[in-house]
Write a protein that holds these residues in place. Sequence first.
Motif, PDB file in Angstrom:
ATOM      1  N   ARG A 111       0.834  -1.203   0.000  1.00 23.15           N
ATOM      2  CA  ARG A 111       0.000   0.000   0.000  1.00 23.15           C
ATOM      3  C   ARG A 111       0.868   1.252   0.000  1.00 23.15           C
ATOM      4  NH1 ARG A 111      -5.451  -1.063   0.885  1.00 23.15           N
ATOM      5  NH2 ARG A 111      -5.863   1.135   1.317  1.00 23.15           N
ATOM      6  N   ALA A 112       1.926   1.234   0.805  1.00 25.55           N
ATOM      7  CA  ALA A 112       2.831   2.382   0.846  1.00 25.55           C
ATOM      8  C   ALA A 112       3.565   2.558  -0.476  1.00 25.55           C
ATOM      9  CB  ALA A 112       3.838   2.210   1.993  1.00 25.55           C
ATOM     10  N   GLU A 113       3.960   1.460  -1.097  1.00 25.97           N
ATOM     11  CA  GLU A 113       4.609   1.531  -2.407  1.00 25.97           C
ATOM     12  C   GLU A 113       3.671   2.149  -3.441  1.00 25.97           C
ATOM     13  OE1 GLU A 113       7.648  -2.327  -2.093  1.00 25.97           O
ATOM     14  OE2 GLU A 113       5.716  -2.527  -3.131  1.00 25.97           O
ATOM     15  N   MET A 114       2.409   1.762  -3.406  1.00 25.79           N
ATOM     16  CA  MET A 114       1.446   2.310  -4.360  1.00 25.79           C
ATOM     17  C   MET A 114       1.273   3.803  -4.152  1.00 25.79           C
ATOM     18  SD  MET A 114      -0.618   1.650  -6.911  1.00 25.79           S
ATOM     19  CE  MET A 114      -0.674   3.311  -7.605  1.00 25.79           C
ATOM     20  N   ALA A 115       1.222   4.249  -2.906  1.00 27.15           N
ATOM     21  CA  ALA A 115       1.089   5.680  -2.635  1.00 27.15           C
ATOM     22  C   ALA A 115       2.286   6.449  -3.185  1.00 27.15           C
ATOM     23  CB  ALA A 115       0.941   5.914  -1.134  1.00 27.15           C
ATOM     24  N   ALA A 116       3.478   5.885  -3.029  1.00 26.44           N
ATOM     25  CA  ALA A 116       4.677   6.544  -3.539  1.00 26.44           C
ATOM     26  C   ALA A 116       4.677   6.588  -5.063  1.00 26.44           C
ATOM     27  CB  ALA A 116       5.925   5.832  -3.021  1.00 26.44           C
ATOM     28  N   ALA A 117       4.217   5.519  -5.695  1.00 24.88           N
ATOM     29  CA  ALA A 117       4.158   5.501  -7.159  1.00 24.88           C
ATOM     30  C   ALA A 117       3.153   6.523  -7.677  1.00 24.88           C
ATOM     31  CB  ALA A 117       3.794   4.099  -7.648  1.00 24.88           C
ATOM     32  N   ALA A 118       1.997   6.620  -7.020  1.00 20.60           N
ATOM     33  CA  ALA A 118       0.991   7.601  -7.430  1.00 20.60           C
ATOM     34  C   ALA A 118       1.538   9.017  -7.319  1.00 20.60           C
ATOM     35  CB  ALA A 118      -0.263   7.442  -6.578  1.00 20.60           C
ATOM     36  N   GLU A 119       2.280   9.271  -6.259  1.00 18.66           N
ATOM     37  CA  GLU A 119       2.878  10.600  -6.095  1.00 18.66           C
ATOM     38  C   GLU A 119       3.889  10.883  -7.191  1.00 18.66           C
ATOM     39  OE1 GLU A 119       5.188  13.290  -2.701  1.00 18.66           O
ATOM     40  OE2 GLU A 119       4.704  11.196  -2.290  1.00 18.66           O
ATOM     41  N   ALA A 164       8.160   5.709 -10.505  1.00 14.10           N
ATOM     42  CA  ALA A 164       7.015   4.884 -10.105  1.00 14.10           C
ATOM     43  C   ALA A 164       7.410   3.414 -10.039  1.00 14.10           C
ATOM     44  CB  ALA A 164       5.862   5.089 -11.077  1.00 14.10           C
ATOM     45  N   LEU A 165       8.204   2.948 -10.986  1.00 16.67           N
ATOM     46  CA  LEU A 165       8.676   1.568 -10.945  1.00 16.67           C
ATOM     47  C   LEU A 165       9.501   1.315  -9.689  1.00 16.67           C
ATOM     48  CD1 LEU A 165       9.713   1.078 -14.676  1.00 16.67           C
ATOM     49  CD2 LEU A 165       8.055  -0.334 -13.466  1.00 16.67           C
ATOM     50  N   ARG A 166      10.439   2.196  -9.412  1.00 16.45           N
ATOM     51  CA  ARG A 166      11.301   2.006  -8.240  1.00 16.45           C
ATOM     52  C   ARG A 166      10.531   2.120  -6.930  1.00 16.45           C
ATOM     53  NH1 ARG A 166      15.031   4.935 -11.695  1.00 16.45           N
ATOM     54  NH2 ARG A 166      16.755   3.529 -12.286  1.00 16.45           N
TER      55      ARG A 166
END
Length: 291
Positions: free
Chosen positions: A67-75, A232-234
Amino acid sequence: MTEERRLMAIHAHPDDEASKGAGMMAKYAKVGRVKVVTATGGERGSILNPALVGDEQIVENLTEIRRAEMAAAAEALGIEHSWLGFADSGLPEGDPLPPIPEGSFALQPMEVVVEALVREIREFRPQVITTYNEIGGYPHPDHIRVHTASIAAVAAARDPYAFPDAGEPWMVSKVYYDAGFNRDRIEAFHKVIMEKTGSSPFSDWLALRRGTSTKVCARVHVADYFLQRDAALRAHATQIDPDGFFFAMPRDIEADIWPWEDFVLAMTTVGRSNAQERDLFERVPDVEPLF
């Protein structure tokens, strides 16, 4: 009056949005609104970054981490995001294949999944939607379910008698399938890498996928958004090897030989072009074209 561009991308798991059309989304987020809808939390995904394999902290907290990874990718992409809240089905492997776990996304009643997507569509009111083709891009049960449910939800969203409690009806103008992993693109990368190094990380991909080329309907120039796509990938650190497949092609060479992301027009209420499109919003009423 010029309408705001609104694009929705429907995906199965967190990280799918970063590997499929991310540059396009970053581009349109600069000139409108883009929302990713993710069906599952990726709870049953494997850890694919070799540097993190075996980390018990990650294994025990994978749901929260993803979930945290997804939030970072969206940002990183500048997009909006929502979860449908279904459970990851996992990728069945073996011979014979094991059953899909009870309660997972791929086994949910179709009307439950479609209604959830109809709510998202009617609330966001996208003119354009991107999703997966009939085989899910590749045959993961969650990807196939996303395809089937997305197409059904687009039809239901415009029907005032379908799911009347899920918002006011909305007609989507165009639906595209992501075609980023088309054979022509991977072969172009493979050829350049072979010429420069004598070996290619794309060899196995090409050997396993002997299909024909994809007839691409739209090609969006995204070289100026490689940086956001790569960020976003990273961001999906458990799923993406920073030294792996996705980063094998030097970006300056990629910008020269394949600066686009590719799409297939699957459904349209606004007609088709005889020429390859450069803008997914071409012909959408009241939206100013980029070209």
